[in-house]
Design a protein around this motif. Structure first.
Motif, PDB file in Angstrom:
ATOM      1  N   ASP A  26       4.786  -8.351  -5.904  1.00 24.52           N
ATOM      2  CA  ASP A  26       4.179  -7.054  -6.202  1.00 24.52           C
ATOM      3  C   ASP A  26       4.968  -5.910  -5.568  1.00 24.52           C
ATOM      4  O   ASP A  26       5.016  -4.799  -6.128  1.00 24.52           O
ATOM      5  CB  ASP A  26       2.707  -7.005  -5.786  1.00 24.52           C
ATOM      6  CG  ASP A  26       2.456  -7.423  -4.343  1.00 24.52           C
ATOM      7  OD1 ASP A  26       3.417  -7.767  -3.625  1.00 24.52           O
ATOM      8  OD2 ASP A  26       1.272  -7.417  -3.933  1.00 24.52           O
ATOM      9  N   GLN A  63       8.753   0.167 -10.681  1.00 25.98           N
ATOM     10  CA  GLN A  63       7.948   1.119 -11.454  1.00 25.98           C
ATOM     11  C   GLN A  63       8.245   2.551 -11.025  1.00 25.98           C
ATOM     12  O   GLN A  63       8.392   3.448 -11.863  1.00 25.98           O
ATOM     13  CB  GLN A  63       6.460   0.796 -11.264  1.00 25.98           C
ATOM     14  CG  GLN A  63       5.529   1.640 -12.131  1.00 25.98           C
ATOM     15  CD  GLN A  63       4.085   1.186 -12.014  1.00 25.98           C
ATOM     16  OE1 GLN A  63       3.703   0.506 -11.063  1.00 25.98           O
ATOM     17  NE2 GLN A  63       3.274   1.544 -12.995  1.00 25.98           N
ATOM     18  N   TRP A  64       8.361   2.775  -9.724  1.00 22.63           N
ATOM     19  CA  TRP A  64       8.653   4.117  -9.208  1.00 22.63           C
ATOM     20  C   TRP A  64      10.070   4.545  -9.579  1.00 22.63           C
ATOM     21  O   TRP A  64      10.302   5.669 -10.023  1.00 22.63           O
ATOM     22  CB  TRP A  64       8.467   4.119  -7.689  1.00 22.63           C
ATOM     23  CG  TRP A  64       8.476   5.473  -7.071  1.00 22.63           C
ATOM     24  CD1 TRP A  64       7.499   6.439  -7.152  1.00 22.63           C
ATOM     25  CD2 TRP A  64       9.527   6.034  -6.257  1.00 22.63           C
ATOM     26  NE1 TRP A  64       7.872   7.546  -6.432  1.00 22.63           N
ATOM     27  CE2 TRP A  64       9.096   7.334  -5.876  1.00 22.63           C
ATOM     28  CE3 TRP A  64      10.743   5.563  -5.805  1.00 22.63           C
ATOM     29  CZ2 TRP A  64       9.881   8.165  -5.065  1.00 22.63           C
ATOM     30  CZ3 TRP A  64      11.521   6.377  -5.001  1.00 22.63           C
ATOM     31  CH2 TRP A  64      11.095   7.666  -4.642  1.00 22.63           C
ATOM     32  N   ARG A 109       2.470   1.764  -3.479  1.00 18.42           N
ATOM     33  CA  ARG A 109       1.484   2.224  -4.468  1.00 18.42           C
ATOM     34  C   ARG A 109       0.998   3.643  -4.183  1.00 18.42           C
ATOM     35  O   ARG A 109       0.371   4.265  -5.045  1.00 18.42           O
ATOM     36  CB  ARG A 109       0.304   1.249  -4.505  1.00 18.42           C
ATOM     37  CG  ARG A 109       0.670  -0.081  -5.161  1.00 18.42           C
ATOM     38  CD  ARG A 109      -0.441  -1.097  -5.082  1.00 18.42           C
ATOM     39  NE  ARG A 109      -0.096  -2.313  -5.825  1.00 18.42           N
ATOM     40  CZ  ARG A 109      -0.694  -3.483  -5.672  1.00 18.42           C
ATOM     41  NH1 ARG A 109      -1.672  -3.610  -4.758  1.00 18.42           N
ATOM     42  NH2 ARG A 109      -0.328  -4.543  -6.376  1.00 18.42           N
ATOM     43  N   SER A 110       1.294   4.150  -2.984  1.00 16.40           N
ATOM     44  CA  SER A 110       0.921   5.528  -2.649  1.00 16.40           C
ATOM     45  C   SER A 110       2.040   6.523  -2.914  1.00 16.40           C
ATOM     46  O   SER A 110       1.838   7.736  -2.752  1.00 16.40           O
ATOM     47  CB  SER A 110       0.516   5.611  -1.167  1.00 16.40           C
ATOM     48  OG  SER A 110      -0.600   4.792  -0.888  1.00 16.40           O
ATOM     49  N   ALA A 163       6.409  -2.933  -7.905  1.00 11.79           N
ATOM     50  CA  ALA A 163       5.955  -1.567  -7.616  1.00 11.79           C
ATOM     51  C   ALA A 163       7.155  -0.652  -7.354  1.00 11.79           C
ATOM     52  O   ALA A 163       7.166   0.518  -7.780  1.00 11.79           O
ATOM     53  CB  ALA A 163       5.017  -1.564  -6.407  1.00 11.79           C
ATOM     54  N   LYS A 200       0.838  -1.214   0.000  1.00 13.49           N
ATOM     55  CA  LYS A 200       0.000   0.000   0.000  1.00 13.49           C
ATOM     56  C   LYS A 200       0.871   1.261   0.000  1.00 13.49           C
ATOM     57  O   LYS A 200       0.541   2.252  -0.662  1.00 13.49           O
ATOM     58  CB  LYS A 200      -0.926   0.005   1.215  1.00 13.49           C
ATOM     59  CG  LYS A 200      -2.033  -1.029   1.182  1.00 13.49           C
ATOM     60  CD  LYS A 200      -2.842  -0.976   2.470  1.00 13.49           C
ATOM     61  CE  LYS A 200      -3.854  -2.102   2.560  1.00 13.49           C
ATOM     62  NZ  LYS A 200      -4.588  -2.081   3.859  1.00 13.49           N
TER      63      LYS A 200
END
Length: 488
Positions: free
Chosen positions: A439, A446-447, A269-270, A443, A266
């Motif tokens: 994941d 990706q950042w 993804r934030s 993630a 979380k």
């Protein structure tokens, strides 16, 4: 998830440097304390042509070099070596792989098997495929993968897909050795085992967070690898973002794998994206030049590498987590090589009091801060304002003081463990809490990929900084233009 301990532990890359310095000493220490399952065998494999006796001597030499004198004994050594076997193998030699497969089948019993792939990431998927083809990757087996998982999102997905075709996700244990460190474990205890901190752990009370991972060493003979990765891939994508997750995540419902990792994803993804329009304002990169560390002259990165390069050896970032708990709180992340001192540190600076009732004169109130030092020695410090001794004829004067807890002193009777002792024991006992889920890895990539793409598109290159200093001057500007400052 079934928690059955392993009866066979196999290390791929068993003759490498990591194996000698960390993996074999960790297995020795676990065995010395009676923590390895009874009858568990250890199989080493690599390209090197050892037999069982030769590898046992290799293990004994590693223990002699890397385990402290006071922790070694002939009886413990003999007990460990009785578990040890070796089978040479190479991915480009099908005959040797068949021989490895036969050896694994012979050593396995009805209990579980752990494979630790202490190899280059490009070998992860082929190694898993080879195990699957020989009927060695079914239920009751699990695999440990060392970081980095790829060098960008696309390669990470490819590796995860390749490994995932053979092993279910719950049987894949991705290693970030920082998560096995005692200080990182204590961060969770500090947050979730004490009622006084969690109510203050949010944007209403915290003004900024700093996470620093500083190294005094250079590339140390790893120039070719490091030049392909740089500080962003080598440290930010895994270590710093994992620390950020542990600082910022919501309380998990239980201290167990799924609950902990659900809260970490979380956070990732934030994270607010930093793209090409933002990199100049929110990131700084540097590359060390010749200088001095601890009074000793050291060469610059290009001298160590022996060629021209624009690879960064220092990164500083201003990140934001866009959720209710952290909205508006900057997270300053910083890592670099050839820094003045080795340290891993987390600083939470609290907001200032809304109004001071004291005439502090030349000594204004300093905001409270919680400083969590993870290495080289674990240390927790709470910085508070305290009355300065005196008669106060010209107004009450305050000075910042520290409530200080030295973990080395407090727990002097407890042996300091290698991170791999905890990680190995958890893998053997099938506990994935301290390992990274797919994941999370993707993630984080990706950042990071967006930042690196922004650097390329903006034409940004690392700024030079002398070895032994705290990075480029612009790293200080990154914080100071927002009214903050690095805690150095």
């Amino acid at each position: 998830m079934t928690r059955q301990p392993a009866s066979l532990f196999t290390i791929f890359g068993a003759t490498g440097d990591l194996s000698q310095r960390m993996l074999l000493p960790s297995l020795y220490s676990l065995d010395r304390e009676g923590l390895l399952p009874e009858g568990m065998r250890i199989l080493g494999t690599a390209r090197s042509e050892h037999d069982d006796a030769g590898f046992r001597q290799f293990v004994a030499d590693a223990i002699e070099r890397f385990v402290p004198d006071g922790e070694r004994s002939e009886d413990c050594m003999a007990r460990l070596l009785a578990r040890v076997h070796y089978q040479p193998a190479s991915l480009d030699d099908g005959t040797s792989l068949d021989a490895l497969g036969e050896r694994l089948h012979a050593l396995r019993d009805e209990r579980d098997t752990v494979y630790h792939l202490s190899t280059a990431p490009r070998f992860y998927a082929p190694t898993c495929a080879a195990l699957g083809e020989r009927g060695l990757a079914g239920p009751g087996t699990r695999v440990m993968l060392e970081k980095p998982i790829g060098r960008d999102l696309a390669s990470a997905v490819a590796i995860n897909d390749g490994v995932g075709r053979v092993f279910d996700e719950e049987r894949i244990f991705r290693v970030d050795h920082y998560l096995g460190k005692e200080g990182v474990q204590n961060l969770l205890a500090l947050r979730f085992g004490n009622a006084m901190f969690e109510p203050l752990w949010n944007t209403r009370h915290i003004e900024q967070v700093q996470i620093t991972v500083a190294e005094t060493v250079g590339v140390e003979g790893r120039g070719d690898y490091y030049d392909e990765s740089g500080a962003m891939r080598d440290m930010v994508q895994n270590h710093l973002l994992q620390l950020l997750c542990l600082v910022a995540m919501e309380p998990p419902t239980h201290f167990e794998p799924t609950a902990v990792r659900n809260e970490k994803i979380k956070v990732l993804r934030s994270l607010r994206a930093i793209g090409r329009d933002d990199v100049a304002q929110h990131t700084v990169t540097g590359q060390y030049t010749a200088g001095a560390v601890a009074g000793k002259a050291v060469p610059g990165y290009l001298e160590e590498l022996g060629r021209a390069s624009t690879t960064e050896t220092f990164v500083a970032l201003r990140a934001h987590i866009d959720n209710w708990r952290w909205r508006g709180v900057p997270f300053y992340l910083r890592t670099g090589k050839r820094m003045p001192q080795r340290r891993t540190e987390i600083v939470l600076q609290f907001r200032s009091v809304p109004h001071s009732i004291f005439d502090t004169g030349a000594s204004p109130l300093a905001p409270n801060a919680l400083v969590i030092r993870l290495q080289p020695e674990e240390h927790i410090e709470l910085r508070l304002m305290n009355k300065t001794p005196g008669l106060d004829r010209h107004g009450l004067q305050l000075t910042q003081v520290a409530l200080d807890m030295d973990m080395q002193e407090e727990f002097a009777a407890h042996r300091r463990r290698l991170a791999y002792e905890r990680l190995y024991l958890d893998a053997i006992e099938n506990n994935g809490t301290l390992f990274v889920r797919r994941d999370e890895t993707e993630a984080a990539w990706q950042w990071v990929d967006a930042i690196q793409d922004g650097w390329r598109r903006a034409g940004l290159v690392p700024k030079p900084y002398p070895a032994g200093t705290a990075g480029p001057a612009s790293a200080h500007t990154l914080t100071e233009k927002h009214g903050h400052a690095w805690l150095d």
